[in-house]
Each structure stands twice: as structure tokens, then as C-alpha cells.
Scaffold this motif. Structure first.
Motif, PDB file in Angstrom:
ATOM      1  N   SER A   1      -0.454 -11.080  -9.823  1.00 46.92           N
ATOM      2  CA  SER A   1       0.430 -10.270  -8.975  1.00 46.92           C
ATOM      3  C   SER A   1       0.796  -8.998  -9.718  1.00 46.92           C
ATOM      4  O   SER A   1       0.986  -9.010 -10.946  1.00 46.92           O
ATOM      5  CB  SER A   1       1.687 -11.058  -8.611  1.00 46.92           C
ATOM      6  N   HIS A   2       0.930  -7.926  -8.951  1.00 50.70           N
ATOM      7  CA  HIS A   2       1.085  -6.597  -9.545  1.00 50.70           C
ATOM      8  C   HIS A   2       2.254  -5.874  -8.883  1.00 50.70           C
ATOM      9  O   HIS A   2       2.458  -5.961  -7.677  1.00 50.70           O
ATOM     10  CB  HIS A   2      -0.211  -5.806  -9.351  1.00 50.70           C
ATOM     11  N   ALA A   3       3.038  -5.152  -9.707  1.00 43.48           N
ATOM     12  CA  ALA A   3       4.146  -4.325  -9.206  1.00 43.48           C
ATOM     13  C   ALA A   3       4.188  -3.031 -10.001  1.00 43.48           C
ATOM     14  O   ALA A   3       3.659  -2.945 -11.110  1.00 43.48           O
ATOM     15  CB  ALA A   3       5.475  -5.065  -9.321  1.00 43.48           C
ATOM     16  N   GLN A   4       4.842  -2.009  -9.408  1.00 47.16           N
ATOM     17  CA  GLN A   4       4.959  -0.713 -10.062  1.00 47.16           C
ATOM     18  C   GLN A   4       6.404  -0.244 -10.031  1.00 47.16           C
ATOM     19  O   GLN A   4       7.112  -0.435  -9.032  1.00 47.16           O
ATOM     20  CB  GLN A   4       4.071   0.329  -9.387  1.00 47.16           C
ATOM     21  N   ILE A   5       6.816   0.372 -11.145  1.00 47.70           N
ATOM     22  CA  ILE A   5       8.164   0.927 -11.266  1.00 47.70           C
ATOM     23  C   ILE A   5       8.036   2.426 -11.502  1.00 47.70           C
ATOM     24  O   ILE A   5       7.328   2.860 -12.416  1.00 47.70           O
ATOM     25  CB  ILE A   5       8.932   0.267 -12.424  1.00 47.70           C
ATOM     26  N   ALA A   6       8.703   3.216 -10.672  1.00 49.77           N
ATOM     27  CA  ALA A   6       8.742   4.671 -10.852  1.00 49.77           C
ATOM     28  C   ALA A   6       9.882   5.003 -11.800  1.00 49.77           C
ATOM     29  O   ALA A   6      11.030   4.622 -11.577  1.00 49.77           O
ATOM     30  CB  ALA A   6       8.926   5.375  -9.518  1.00 49.77           C
ATOM     31  N   THR A   7       9.564   5.718 -12.880  1.00 42.61           N
ATOM     32  CA  THR A   7      10.569   6.027 -13.905  1.00 42.61           C
ATOM     33  C   THR A   7      11.271   7.354 -13.678  1.00 42.61           C
ATOM     34  O   THR A   7      12.407   7.536 -14.113  1.00 42.61           O
ATOM     35  CB  THR A   7       9.912   6.038 -15.291  1.00 42.61           C
ATOM     36  N   GLY A   8      10.587   8.313 -13.050  1.00 44.56           N
ATOM     37  CA  GLY A   8      11.184   9.631 -12.863  1.00 44.56           C
ATOM     38  C   GLY A   8      11.125  10.508 -14.097  1.00 44.56           C
ATOM     39  O   GLY A   8      11.724  11.583 -14.131  1.00 44.56           O
ATOM     40  N   ILE A   9      10.383  10.077 -15.122  1.00 45.30           N
ATOM     41  CA  ILE A   9      10.330  10.851 -16.376  1.00 45.30           C
ATOM     42  C   ILE A   9       9.487  12.110 -16.207  1.00 45.30           C
ATOM     43  O   ILE A   9       9.858  13.193 -16.661  1.00 45.30           O
ATOM     44  CB  ILE A   9       9.782   9.967 -17.508  1.00 45.30           C
ATOM     45  N   VAL A  10       8.341  11.979 -15.539  1.00 48.95           N
ATOM     46  CA  VAL A  10       7.446  13.136 -15.376  1.00 48.95           C
ATOM     47  C   VAL A  10       7.310  13.554 -13.917  1.00 48.95           C
ATOM     48  O   VAL A  10       6.445  14.374 -13.589  1.00 48.95           O
ATOM     49  CB  VAL A  10       6.051  12.811 -15.960  1.00 48.95           C
ATOM     50  N   ASP A  11       8.162  13.024 -13.043  1.00 46.30           N
ATOM     51  CA  ASP A  11       8.136  13.385 -11.624  1.00 46.30           C
ATOM     52  C   ASP A  11       9.030  14.601 -11.406  1.00 46.30           C
ATOM     53  O   ASP A  11      10.259  14.503 -11.453  1.00 46.30           O
ATOM     54  CB  ASP A  11       8.607  12.201 -10.776  1.00 46.30           C
TER      55      ASP A  11
END
Length: 721
Positions: free
Chosen positions: A41-51
């Protein structure tokens, strides 16, 4: 050459190279056939560091973010996700689910099944408490230590989870990927989602707390700086009030301007005095002493009035200077000046000067000049007093100015500190409302099973087994110092080679049948190799007849070689005598049962009438025992006996003892024309055998060469390949 030997070794163990991988395949098949399927199972977390879209307020700062700094921030986030504290939260959630759900993710372990229902309820309560407080299990507590053992048995402990957990940044993107591999798709999704939620909550709480602490700290610091600035400003105001200081810059400029004005007037007055004195002196020079006496006597009455008026004028001039040249004194001075002028004119009109000389104008000018000079001198004194007063006032302003500047400097520093803290406070307060950028953009869901790796595992096991076999064989080959083929023997001893014999295992060699009928390949090869050795020996003898056969150790096959050579020579119609010179192990004597023995034939005894010829004996045996050749007879007698045998036989073969018996074999070698040594294939040359090889090397031309026995070497196959 070494590679060819290694491949020869591989051919020798080809069955092993086939059997071991085959067994490995069978074993791997039974081991992996029951392996469960894997679900990731796979999940993704957006960090906002380079966005950039999430950094609108601090876009300028984000554009210049260094790659190394971004890497450190991602590494820090990944390290936080792998904290034992967060993994423990996942473990607690798994146990809470399995203990409270009718469909647990995994079957209960033996440790968990052994618990009573009330113990399971107690364990469920403890796991919930630990989850709420985010505390680890204490191994010093027996009850919690037992819970930890249950976690391990269910493979819900930190090590088991970390082993199958993968956390990494997606290349150079703004996302962190989290995946978990297990035998249950619901379990994989549950672990990934639980970890992501716990991580985001934990990180958000910590960041919020840190930002709140920072804002509170800056708020207190801002209040302190503001109070310090107000205090210093109040101190400056009190100092100005106490010392009557309004504006030091303006006051100092005004006083300095007055000083410059008075200095200019003083200079002008000094110039006037000098010019007046010069003019008066010039007029005085024009008067004769008599004329001057007359004039002074005539005008004395009027001079007293003029002097009085001059004193009044001096007083007014002094007041005019002290008042800072106030215009209201100017009119009075002008009126007194007019009175003084009238008195001077009256004095000139009333009294006539010397009729002889017309000097009225000169006298009038002189009086006027004297009055002006006196006024100028008096004004210089008044100006000096005022200058002294102004300089004193200006000097008093210097310490005030220094103190005020010190206050101003302190106020300026306090103001800058206040503004700096204010900016930091505003910036921190603003960023604290937008700093939390973590969010789970992709939720883990149960997925289909991964492609089976069973075939890959079986293939890998075969490859590893083959590689292991090759590695072991290579190590054995590398460490092997044994002699396997004739070239090895020649290279390591630096002695010539006569030939080699193949190995015949488990068979009783019947030499008569060997030469009479055709046998299988090994026997046929052995016969051909004996013929080859016989030919090489003939080339070495060149008419000589005595051959001694020896070896480095016993059981290397020298006796078989001696018997085979004897039979081979007999097959070409040679008269052959085979002498058993091995007193320690008389194998030939025990087998052939000779009629004549060495102890009898070579014994120096006048009664010795033993006669040996081709008609009476083909084998000369010995009785064995601890005896040597020279103990039987002396060398001259032995030589004479051998000379007698040379005359009766075409070839004499002596089977001696091995070189390990020292002189027992060497005594025979003294009487041989040629010596050949037998070496068993597969053995190595030890340090103890090196002196024996040196001895063989010292024989020079008497050493015919080696015969390598019991070898698998086949010259025909080697040459064909």
C-alpha cells in the motif's frame, strides 16, 4: 594453463555441479510454494517545502532556498517519521484493532491465545492508555514486558514494521512516499495511513508549540525593549529639565554667532584705535610747543565740559555694548554725540587760535579724533567682558552636550533593538498562521497482490548454489598444492620426467593377461604407458643395464612399476632380473617366492656358492628385517656380484626402499647406472621431502627421471582438446 587446470577440475566435479543446484531447486520449490502473496500500500504526503504555490507570503525567501537546505529538511521529516515514538503508536493501533475487531489483520500468536479473556481486556486497556499518552512500554514492568513480547510475536513491534516500511522522497518533488509490504492488503493500508496521520498530528503539534513559544518570547522581549526605550527617553527629558537645556544645537549656534559678532567688533575697534593714534600723532607733530601751550591754556574751560560729556557718552556706549547693541540706546548716543560736537565747535568759535598760524581745523580734528579713540578703547574693554561671558556660557554647554549625546546614543540603540524585535515579532506572528504545510494528498488503499517472486527466488537459489560450488572449487583449486599432471612435477622439482601411469582402482593387475589379450580402456592405456616408459629408459641407459626404482614415500607404486617394467622387458625377449631391495617391505619376495635371496647372494662368504642366471632365477628376493645392503657385504664384493649379473642379464631392475628410509635405498642407488623415482599423483611436496629431491638432483646424469603414477592425465585427450 592455470585456467585449463581449473576447467579440468570443474570437469572432474561436474556431477557435483549438477546435483547440488538440482537439490537446491527442489528444496527452494518446497520452501517457497507456501509463501503468502505480498500486498503493498502506498501513500503520499505533501510537505510544501518546494511548492511555490504554498509560499505566497514568503515567496522571495523560498526562491533562494538552497538545495542542501531542502535536502536537510526532507531528511529531517523522514527521520521524524521513523521515530520509535511514532512506530509505537502504529503498533498500539494494530493491537487495539486486532483485540477489538472480529476480523483481526493476523491470526493470534501462541502468546496472545494463551491469555484469558480478562487478560486480553486488560491488555487492550493498557494499549489504549499507551496510545493516548504516547509512552513506550517499560520493559522493567513485568506486565508491560509481557505486552512487548506479544507485540513481537504478532510482528507488530518496531523492528518488524521498520523492516517492511519504505519512506523516501519522490525524486526532486515536494512529496514524501510511504509504503508498506505485508501479506494482508488491509494491514498494509492501515499501517501506512495510521503512520501518516500520527506523523502529521505529531509534527503539527510540535511546530505549533514551538511557534507559540517563539511568539510569546518575542512578545515579552518586545515589551522589555519598549520599556527600556521609554525609560531612556524619560531620563533624557528629566536631565534637560533639571539643567535648563532646551536645544543644545540652537543654543550653541546662537552663542557662537554672538562670539563671532563681538570678535568682529573688537577687531574693528582695535583697528580704529590704531588709526586714531596715528592721526593724532600726525596732528601733534604739526604743532610747535608754544602753540600747543597757548591752545591748551585757552581751551581748558571748554575741555572740562567736553570731558564730562565724553564720560556720559562712554557710559552709554558701555550699555549699548552690554545690551547686545540694542537700538534703543542708539538715539541717546547720537544726541549726546551732537552735544559733544556742539561743545567742541563752541570751543573753537569762542577762542581764537594763534593769529600767526591758521590751525583751527587741526585742533578741531585732533579733539574729535581723541574722543573717537577714547570711545574705541572703552568699547574694546566692554567687548572683552562680553566675550569672556559668552565663552563661559559656551564652555558650560560642552558637558551638557556630551551627556545629552550619550542619552541620544542609548536611545538610538534601544530604538533599533525595539524595531528589530518588532519586525521579528510581526514576521513570526505572520508565519505562524501559515507554517503547517504537511497534508496527506494520497490515502493508502488495499491493492492487488504483487507479482509472485517464487520463480525468481528459485532461480536465484540456483544461481547462488552454482556460484557457491564454483567458489568452493576455486578456493580448493587456489589452495591446492598437489601435483596432478606431469608438468606440475617437472616445474616443482626441476627434474626430468620419463612418463606417467594412469590409475587403476579396485583391480588385481594380471600382467600376463595384460599383454596377451585386449582389455578395457584403462588397462590398455596402462600397457601403452608402460611401453612408453620402457622406451624412455632405454634411451637413458644407452647400453647400461642396472636400473634402480625408488620413491619419496611408501605406497606410491614403485613396486608395481618395477614388476611391470620387468614383464615389459621380458615381452621383448630381454633377459630380466628383478631384485627386491626393499628390506622393510619385501612385497616382491612375498609374491614371487624366489629361490635366491639377496642376503645369500651378496654375502661375502667363501662358502657362498650361489649361482644366479636367467635359467635359475628372474627374481632376487630378500628375507626382510632390519638390515642394509652394506651390512650383508662390502661394496667391492657387491660390485663384483653385480658385474657378474650384468654379464648374464640384459636388464637388471632393483626395487629399493623409499627415500624416507635414508641409507637403505641410497646404498642400492650407488650401484645403479640409472635411477628413476615414482611420485603419486594428487600428493604435494612437503618441506621434509625437499632434501630428498635435492639428493635426486645431486645424482645429475644418473637420475633418469620421474614417473608420475596414479594420474588421470591423458595426453591424447589433452592434445586433442
Amino acid at each position: 594453463m592455470e585456467i585449463a587446470k581449473f576447467f579440468k577440475l570443474l570437469r572432474k566435479y561436474r556431477n557435483t555441479l549438477i546435483i547440488i543446484p538440482l537439490v537446491t531447486v527442489i528444496g527452494s520449490f518446497f520452501l517457497v510454494k507456501n509463501l503468502p502473496n505480498n500486498y503493498i500500500s502506498h501513500a503520499q504526503i505533501a510537505t510544501g517545502i518546494v511548492d511555490a504555490s504554498r509560499h505566497l507570503l514568503d515567496k522571495d525567501d523560498n526562491v533562494n532556498a538552497q538545495e542542501q537546505q531542502v535536502f536537510r529538511e526532507f531528511s529531517n521529516l523522514i527521520a521524524i517519521m521513523k521515530l520509535k515514538k511514532l512506530i509505537n503508536q502504529v503498533s498500539y493501533q494494530l493491537m487495539i484493532h486486532d483485540l477489538s475487531s472480529p476480523t483481526p489483520f493476523r491470526k493470534f500468536s501462541k502468546e496472545l491465545l494463551a491469555l484469558h479473556p480478562y487478560e486480553r481486556d486488560r491488555a487492550l486497556m493498557l494499549f489504549k492508555n499507551k496510545f493516548q499518552s504516547m509512552e513506550p512500554l517499560s520493559l522493567y514492568d513485568k506486565e508491560e514486558d509481557k505486552l512487548n513480547d506479544i507485540l513481537i510475536s504478532m510482528k507488530y513491534d518496531e523492528r518488524s514494521i521498520i523492516k517492511e516500511l519504505t519512506i523516501a522522497r519522490d525524486e526532486d518533488s515536494d512529496f514524501i512516499s510511504v509504503s508498506f509490504d505485508s501479506e494482508n492488503p488491509q494491514l498494509s493500508a492501515f499501517i501506512v495511513n495510521t503512520l501518516c496521520n500520527q506523523f502529521i498530528a505529531y509534527y503539527t503539534q510540535n511546530v505549533r508549540q514551538n511557534e507559540t513559544n517563539a511568539v510569546n518570547f518575542l512578545s515579552k522581549l518586545l515589551e522589555e525593549k519598549k520599556n527600556a526605550l521609554s525609560k531612556k527617553t524619560e531620563e533624557l527629558q528629566k536631565y534637560k529639565i533639571q539643567n535648563g537645556v532646551l536645544s543644545l544645537d540652537e543654543q550653541s549656534k546662537a552663542i557662537f554667532g554672538q562670539i563671532m559678532v563681538y570678535n568682529d567688533k573688537k577687531l574693528q575697534a582695535e583697528k580704529d584705535i590704531i588709526s586714531y593714534d596715528g592721526a593724532i600723532n600726525a596732528i601733534n607733530g604739526k604743532f610747535e610747543p608754544g602753540d600747543r601751550k597757548y591752545v591748551e591754556a585757552s581751551v581748558s574751560k571748554y575741555n572740562q565740559a567736553i570731558t564730562t560729556t565724553q564720560d556720559q557718552l562712554h557710559i552709554l556706549e558701555d550699555r549699548y555694548v552690554r545690551s547686545g547693541f540694542n537700538p534703543r540706546y542708539k538715539n541717546t548716543i547720537d544726541s549726546v554725540q551732537n552735544v559733544l560736537t556742539g561743545q567742541i565747535n563752541q570751543s573753537s568759535d569762542k577762542y581764537v587760535t594763534n593769529p600767526l598760524v591758521a590751525k583751527d581745523d587741526l585742533i578741531h580734528q585732533k579733539l574729535t579724533l581723541e574722543i573717537s579713540r577714547d570711545l574705541a578703547k572703552y568699547s574694546v574693554k566692554s567687548i572683552d567682558k562680553e566675550l569672556a561671558s559668552l565663552n563661559s556660557k559656551f564652555s558650560r554647554l560642552v558637558p551638557f552636550d556630551a551627556t545629552v549625546k550619550t542619552y541620544d546614543f542609548n536611545i538610538d540603540i534601544a530604538g533599533k533593538e525595539y524595531l528589530d524585535v518588532l519586525n521579528r515579532y510581526n514576521e513570526t506572528s505572520l508565519k505562524s498562521n501559515f507554517s503547517i504545510n504537511l497534508r496527506q494528498v494520497e490515502v493508502a488503499t488495499p491493492d492487488v497482490a504483487q507479482p509472485s517472486k517464487k520463480i525468481l527466488l528459485i532461480a536465484l537459489s540456483v544461481i547462488l548454489s552454482v556460484f557457491a560450488c564454483l567458489f568452493v572449487l576455486f578456493v580448493l583449486f587456489y589452495l591446492d598444492r598437489s601435483i596432478q599432471d606431469p608438468s606440475d612435477l617437472v616445474n616443482k622439482t626441476q627434474l626430468p620426467l620419463l612418463g606417467y601411469l594412469n590409475q587403476i582402482k579396485g583391480e588385481n593387475l594380471d600382467l600376463k593377461k595384460l599383454w596377451d589379450v585386449e582389455h578395457r580402456d584403462k588397462m590398455k592405456q596402462f600397457k601403452e604407458l608402460i611401453r612408453s616408459v620402457r622406451f624412455e629408459i632405454d634411451q637413458e641407459l644407452q647400453g647400461d643395464k642396472v636400473i634402480a626404482v625408488t620413491s619419496l614415500n611408501a605406497t606410491e607404486g614403485k613396486t608395481l612399476l618395477a614388476i611391470s617394467l620387468a614383464y615389459s622387458y621380458s615381452m621383448i625377449n630381454k633377459k630380466v632380473l628383478l631384485i627386491d631391495g626393499n628390506f622393510d617391505n619385501p612385497t616382491i619376495s612375498k609374491t614371487a617366492l624366489p629361490g635366491v635371496y639377496v642376503e645369500d647372494y651378496f654375502k661375502n662368504n667363501p662358502l657362498n656358492t650361489q649361482v644366479v642366471d636367467s635359467s635359475t632365477a628372474t627374481v632376487l628376493g630378500n628375507h626382510g628385517g632390519d638390515v642394509t645392503l652394506f651390512e650383508i657385504g662390502h661394496d667391492a664384493f657387491i660390485k663384483s656380484r653385480l658385474d657378474d649379473l650384468r654379464s648374464k642379464y640384459d636388464i637388471i631392475i632393483i626395487d629399493t626402499a623409499p627415500l624416507t628410509s635414508l641409507n637403505k635405498s641410497k646404498e642400492w642407488l650407488l650401484f645403479a647406472n640409472k635411477t628413476l623415482a615414482v611420485f603419486e599423483s594428487g600428493k604435494s611436496i612437503t618441506n621434509g621431502q625437499k632434501p630428498d629431491i635435492a639428493y635426486l638432483r645431486s645424482l645429475n646424469n644418473k637420475f633418469a627421471g620421474w614417473v608420475l603414477n596414479k594420474t588421470d592425465f591423458n595426453q591424447k585427450k589433452e592434445s586433442a582438446s
